[in-house]
Design an enzyme around this catalytic site. Structure first.
Site, PDB file in Angstrom:
ATOM      1  N   PRO A   2       0.793  -1.209   0.000  1.00 40.38           N
ATOM      2  CA  PRO A   2       0.000   0.000   0.000  1.00 40.38           C
ATOM      3  C   PRO A   2       0.827   1.260   0.000  1.00 40.38           C
ATOM      4  CG  PRO A   2       0.156  -0.925   2.183  1.00 40.38           C
ATOM      5  CD  PRO A   2       1.181  -1.568   1.355  1.00 40.38           C
ATOM      6  N   GLU A   3       0.378   2.225  -0.756  1.00 36.71           N
ATOM      7  CA  GLU A   3       0.936   3.561  -0.655  1.00 36.71           C
ATOM      8  C   GLU A   3      -0.089   4.373   0.128  1.00 36.71           C
ATOM      9  OE1 GLU A   3       2.649   5.021  -4.349  1.00 36.71           O
ATOM     10  OE2 GLU A   3       2.639   3.003  -5.149  1.00 36.71           O
TER      11      GLU A   3
END
Length: 270
Positions: A2-3
DNA sequence: ACGTGTACCTGCACGC
DNA sequence: TGCGTGCAGGTACACG
């Protein structure tokens, strides 16, 4: 995995867990990124007061002056569920007083969780050296210009440095540079004032759009209710090596920069 | 201080 | 079918 947009989507999805009281905790015996000796019993009987995010870290605050820091690494998932089946890569779970569960699953184990006193959050090894949030006022032209001016490193890798600005990973920097028409190969210090201004604007715009669409699902990312994100349908360059540019029809280039894949259009980005 | 490479770990897609 | 290779939303560290 995830960013920032994915972590933010998860944070928002966890809103329903606020005010719930923990009555039981589970942890696996597998080592995550760090060997942790934390005493999870400390949060039994505690109530969640709020859930925030700093960079790609989720921070769950409790009403007993403690906070749980959670990082999803590359493959971490957080879900809310009616039951806990103890799947292969479940590493942490807690049962709430309404019989629902919060579960942390991480296949590759690059993630971690840690429990700290809330007042010591800022001193935590992983949080103490972070740069500004991309949506904050502190991430502005003057700041970025000053920081970039001394950096010979390419702009792409530079922008992924969490000490410069947090939360921008490999997907969103590729997309933001394309939108800014800046080549990822450029030296950070070579950007003009105008380009820096454009880059800040596109980073914010790209991240915001991704949050609005619930993040990007490539293989295993999902929101807390199991739903996928939709921003992957909006990728202009990421994952599109050897496909044609949506603007000029030339082939999108794929290459490695500092060990990570970069995607860009040689014609549209310079 | 900088730049580069490597390590951490699992699972999937690919080619032979 | 199986096996080897390379690849993946991240980050810290150890070198030169």
């Amino acid at each position: 995995m995830p960013e920032l947009p994915e972590v933010e989507t998860i944070r928002r999805g966890l809103a329903s867990a606020v005010d719930k009281k923990i009555i039981r905790v589970f942890r696996s015996d597998k080592k995550l990124r760090f060997d942790s000796t934390l005493d999870l019993e400390k949060i039994v009987n505690a109530k969640i007061t709020d859930i925030s995010r700093r960079a790609r870290y989720l921070i769950i605050n409790f009403n007993n002056q403690t906070s749980l820091i959670l990082h999803l690494g590359m493959s971490g998932q957080v879900t809310l569920a009616q039951s806990f089946k103890k799947l292969k890569h479940d590493h942490f779970a807690c049962l709430f007083d309404d019989e629902t569960w919060l579960i942390f699953n991480d296949t590759r184990r690059f993630g971690f969780f840690d429990l700290v006193l809330t007042k010591n959050l800022g001193k935590h090894k992983m949080l103490s050296k972070l740069g500004p949030e991309p949506f904050s006022e502190d991430f502005n032209e003057k700041y970025l210009q000053e920081k970039l001016s001394t950096k010979k490193m390419n702009i792409k890798t530079t922008m992924m440095d969490n000490e410069l600005v947090v939360g921008i990973g490999n997907i969103y920097i590729n997309e933001s540079l394309f939108e800014s028409k800046i080549s990822p190969l450029r030296s950070a210090s070579s950007l003009s004032k105008t380009e820096i201004k454009k880059l800040i604007a596109t980073v914010k715009k790209t991240l915001q759009k991704a949050i609005d669409l619930g993040g990007s699902t490539i293989s295993d990312y999902m929101a807390v209710n199991g739903e996928s994100g939709y921003f992957q349908n909006d990728f202009k360059v990421y994952g599109r090596g050897r496909e044609s540019c949506l603007i000029c029809k030339n082939l999108i280039q794929k290459m490695k920069q500092n060990g990570r894949s970069s995607f860009y259009c040689q014609t549209c980005q310079s």
